[in-house]
Write a protein that holds these residues in place. Structure first.
Motif, mmCIF file in Angstrom:
data_model
loop_
_atom_site.group_PDB
_atom_site.id
_atom_site.type_symbol
_atom_site.label_atom_id
_atom_site.label_comp_id
_atom_site.label_asym_id
_atom_site.label_seq_id
_atom_site.Cartn_x
_atom_site.Cartn_y
_atom_site.Cartn_z
ATOM 1 N N GLN A 309 0.792 -1.235 -0.142
ATOM 2 C CA GLN A 309 0.121 -0.076 0.090
ATOM 3 C C GLN A 309 1.030 1.151 0.034
ATOM 4 O OE1 GLN A 309 -2.591 -0.077 3.378
ATOM 5 N NE2 GLN A 309 -3.392 -2.334 2.666
ATOM 6 N N LEU A 310 1.883 1.226 0.804
ATOM 7 C CA LEU A 310 2.666 2.461 0.901
ATOM 8 C C LEU A 310 3.470 3.021 -0.440
ATOM 9 C CD1 LEU A 310 4.140 4.737 2.574
ATOM 10 C CD2 LEU A 310 5.832 2.975 3.438
ATOM 11 N N LEU A 311 4.043 1.561 -0.833
ATOM 12 C CA LEU A 311 4.747 1.577 -2.303
ATOM 13 C C LEU A 311 3.849 2.114 -3.514
ATOM 14 C CD1 LEU A 311 7.090 -1.396 -2.004
ATOM 15 C CD2 LEU A 311 7.868 0.938 -2.112
ATOM 16 N N PHE A 312 2.776 1.650 -3.433
ATOM 17 C CA PHE A 312 1.723 2.114 -4.317
ATOM 18 C C PHE A 312 1.427 3.578 -4.318
ATOM 19 C CE2 PHE A 312 -2.518 3.309 -5.756
ATOM 20 C CZ PHE A 312 -2.778 2.685 -6.922
ATOM 21 N N LEU A 313 1.234 4.288 -3.161
ATOM 22 C CA LEU A 313 1.132 5.791 -2.808
ATOM 23 C C LEU A 313 2.588 6.448 -3.392
ATOM 24 C CD1 LEU A 313 -0.609 5.907 0.457
ATOM 25 C CD2 LEU A 313 -1.575 6.304 -1.781
ATOM 26 N N ILE A 314 3.837 6.004 -3.162
ATOM 27 C CA ILE A 314 5.017 6.536 -3.370
ATOM 28 C C ILE A 314 4.948 6.554 -5.114
ATOM 29 C CG2 ILE A 314 7.247 6.504 -3.420
ATOM 30 C CD1 ILE A 314 7.011 5.346 -0.219
ATOM 31 N N ALA A 315 4.646 5.340 -5.507
ATOM 32 C CA ALA A 315 4.893 5.303 -6.988
ATOM 33 C C ALA A 315 3.997 6.308 -7.752
ATOM 34 C CB ALA A 315 4.298 3.945 -7.473
ATOM 35 N N SER A 316 2.678 6.489 -7.283
ATOM 36 C CA SER A 316 1.668 7.259 -8.057
ATOM 37 C C SER A 316 2.276 8.903 -8.038
ATOM 38 C CB SER A 316 0.325 6.968 -7.535
ATOM 39 O OG SER A 316 0.114 5.692 -7.616
ATOM 40 N N LEU A 317 2.499 9.101 -6.551
ATOM 41 C CA LEU A 317 2.990 10.700 -6.462
ATOM 42 C C LEU A 317 4.321 10.724 -7.034
ATOM 43 C CD1 LEU A 317 2.392 13.067 -5.041
ATOM 44 C CD2 LEU A 317 3.774 12.154 -3.104
ATOM 45 N N GLY A 318 5.101 9.746 -7.197
ATOM 46 C CA GLY A 318 6.596 10.042 -7.417
ATOM 47 C C GLY A 318 6.540 10.373 -9.302
ATOM 48 N N PHE A 353 4.904 0.349 -12.174
ATOM 49 C CA PHE A 353 4.535 -0.992 -12.108
ATOM 50 C C PHE A 353 5.508 -1.646 -11.030
ATOM 51 C CE2 PHE A 353 1.961 -0.527 -15.800
ATOM 52 C CZ PHE A 353 1.025 -1.300 -15.344
ATOM 53 N N ASN A 354 6.914 -1.430 -11.114
ATOM 54 C CA ASN A 354 7.839 -1.951 -10.251
ATOM 55 C C ASN A 354 7.659 -1.789 -8.807
ATOM 56 O OD1 ASN A 354 10.198 -3.298 -9.543
ATOM 57 N ND2 ASN A 354 11.477 -1.346 -9.899
ATOM 58 N N LEU A 355 6.989 -0.532 -8.570
ATOM 59 C CA LEU A 355 6.735 -0.019 -7.007
ATOM 60 C C LEU A 355 5.277 -0.433 -6.773
ATOM 61 C CD1 LEU A 355 9.440 1.663 -7.421
ATOM 62 C CD2 LEU A 355 8.111 3.360 -6.059
ATOM 63 N N ALA A 356 4.294 -0.341 -7.589
ATOM 64 C CA ALA A 356 3.058 -0.350 -7.076
ATOM 65 C C ALA A 356 2.618 -1.739 -7.165
ATOM 66 C CB ALA A 356 2.204 0.137 -8.427
ATOM 67 N N THR A 357 3.222 -2.666 -7.298
ATOM 68 C CA THR A 357 3.288 -4.132 -7.097
ATOM 69 C C THR A 357 3.843 -4.495 -5.799
ATOM 70 O OG1 THR A 357 5.006 -4.709 -8.726
ATOM 71 C CG2 THR A 357 2.772 -4.877 -9.527
ATOM 72 N N SER A 415 4.627 -11.825 -10.700
ATOM 73 C CA SER A 415 5.162 -11.809 -9.264
ATOM 74 C C SER A 415 4.086 -11.699 -8.340
ATOM 75 C CB SER A 415 6.350 -11.030 -9.052
ATOM 76 O OG SER A 415 7.590 -11.474 -9.919
ATOM 77 N N LEU A 416 3.321 -10.636 -8.625
ATOM 78 C CA LEU A 416 2.190 -10.146 -7.519
ATOM 79 C C LEU A 416 1.309 -11.336 -7.379
ATOM 80 C CD1 LEU A 416 0.988 -8.086 -5.692
ATOM 81 C CD2 LEU A 416 -0.115 -6.990 -7.568
ATOM 82 N N TYR A 417 0.990 -11.657 -8.737
ATOM 83 C CA TYR A 417 -0.149 -12.866 -9.061
ATOM 84 C C TYR A 417 0.330 -13.999 -8.174
ATOM 85 C CZ TYR A 417 -2.291 -17.166 -10.813
ATOM 86 O OH TYR A 417 -2.965 -18.189 -11.099
#
Length: 435
Positions: A309-318, A353-357, A415-417
């Motif tokens: 969840q944290l990485l998804f937020l960072i990825a989108s904002l970044g 995708f690298n961060l959001a997953t 990998s997420l799957y």
């Protein structure tokens, strides 16, 4: 001690200082490449980038996946096991790095008899061989520190000290060739590796010096276990590197060094987005190994989902912020590099995708699913490599950027799957059984 749940804001708080240190390291890397771009001609900067890409591949071969093995095994080792594991891996890494370094030198000498090499590139080969050994030990020692949760110390040797020294040298005495630039980088890496051994001795001593007589009987068994796991991780590491960096080596045959410099800078800028993932992995990877080993599946799941969840937020904002400021950033490097803006934007999608997953690759490795991840990675990387060889000769830089972006996105989604299928669902069921 982990609690049963770690919220994203708590994880962010735990990683805040590490994130600052890693951001500082990324800023130093950016300054280092900025100074090189200003001091070197585009062709010399392209030659330096080509040499650094070769170094990345040679270092992965030399490390044999032992940096990830060190992290995983040290994280779950007891005080009595620590010294034995450390020295088995260090000696193994030394032998491997020396063999790879010799192969680089003799392999290049053999090839030059059949194809006259670029004389400037020939000068860089001995430095690449020496740096291969140095970078191997930096990776091993950084992982040893991280495995015992000395994450800040580990970060110092994942580039920060090297770039500090290299920037000082560039500032004090500017360079005008790729050879001088790589020589400065070698000086900086030598200082960093010496300090890394001092830090390992200080942080892990006296445990790493304690090898009891009874341990000698287990060394063969431990070595075989380390060797088996490292084979899997080596393939995974090579495939990950090929996804991000192989395009540079292929492009070198079809574009000028100046064009290669433009693509290399675009790739470097996009890779800055991966630093938050590295920081989160430094905190969570040893915890994943411990929790899974101790069968604390509920805590494992909470940690994994919180970090995602944290990485998804960072990825989108970044990505949003970089899209807005990209032209201004590139303008500092000079007008010749402004054309890389579209390449950076394409590559940033792959980094999103690298961060959001989340830490899906780290989760699979730390929970013992390296064979599955190796199989998936081999299939996907094979397709990726074929696409690079087919489309780069025709479409050049644009093909390299698009194929790299698509490959990163697909690999992380796969990998997420499997994390969802094999980790989250399985650990939840096992937790119920244990209760």
């Amino acid at each position: 001690m982990l609690t049963s749940a770690i919220a994203p804001h708590q994880l962010l708080k735990k990683s805040a200082f590490l994130l600052v240190v890693k951001v500082l390291a990324s800023l130093l890397a950016l300054i280092f490449h900025y100074l090189l771009a200003k001091q070197l001609s585009p062709s010399q900067f392209g030659l330096f980038s080509l040499a650094m890409t070769c170094l990345m591949f040679s270092s992965v071969f030399a490390k044999q996946g032992l940096d990830q093995v060190m992290l995983r095994f040290m994280a779950k080792s007891t005080v009595d096991e620590m010294g034995k594991l450390y020295w088995i891996i260090v000696i193994y890494a030394l032998l491997s790095a020396c063999v790879v370094a010799l192969l680089i030198v003799f392999g290049f000498t053999f090839m030059r008899d059949y194809s006259p090499p670029d004389e400037q590139l020939a000068l860089l080969v001995p430095l690449i061989a020496v740096l291969t050994i140095i970078q191997t030990f930096l990776g091993i020692n950084s992982s040893a520190l991280n495995g015992k949760e000395h994450a800040i110390s580990a970060l110092l040797f994942s580039g920060l000290i090297t770039f500090v020294v290299a920037i000082f040298l560039l500032w004090y005495a500017p360079v005008n060739s790729a050879y001088q630039a790589l020589m400065y980088f070698t000086y900086a890496a030598v200082i960093a590796v010496v300090l890394s051994f001092i830090f390992v001795s200080a942080k892990l001593s006296p445990e790493i010096w304690q090898i009891k007589n009874g341990d000698r009987y287990d060394i063969g068994k431990n070595f075989f276990q380390i060797f088996t796991v490292s084979r899997q991780v080596l393939i995974i590491s090579l495939a990950a590197l090929a996804t991000q960096q192989l395009s540079i080596l292929i492009l070198a045959n079809y574009v000028s060094l100046a064009e290669l410099a433009v693509f290399s800078l675009a790739l470097k800028l996009s890779l800055l987005m991966s630093y938050p993932l590295m920081v989160i992995n430094m905190i969570t990877a040893p915890k994943y190994a411990k929790l899974y080993h101790n069968k604390k599946y509920n805590e494992f799941n909470h940690l994994a989902k919180s970090s995602t969840q944290l990485l998804f937020l960072i990825a989108s904002l970044g990505v949003f912020l970089l899209y807005l400021t990209l032209d201004d950033i590139l303008s500092y490097f000079g007008p010749v590099y402004l054309g890389s803006a579209v390449l950076v934007k394409i590559l940033l999608i792959g980094q999103w995708f690298n961060l959001a997953t989340g830490s899906s690759v780290s989760i699979l490795l730390m929970s013992g699913h390296e064979k599955l991840h190796r199989r998936n990675t081999l299939y996907l990387t094979s397709v990726n490599i074929m696409a690079l060889f087919i489309f780069i000769p025709v479409y050049g830089l644009m093909a390299a950027a698009i194929i790299t972006m698509v490959a990163m996105a697909i690999k992380n989604l796969v990998s997420l799957y499997f994390v969802n299928k094999l980790i989250y669902s399985k650990t939840e069921c096992l937790e119920c059984v244990n209760k």
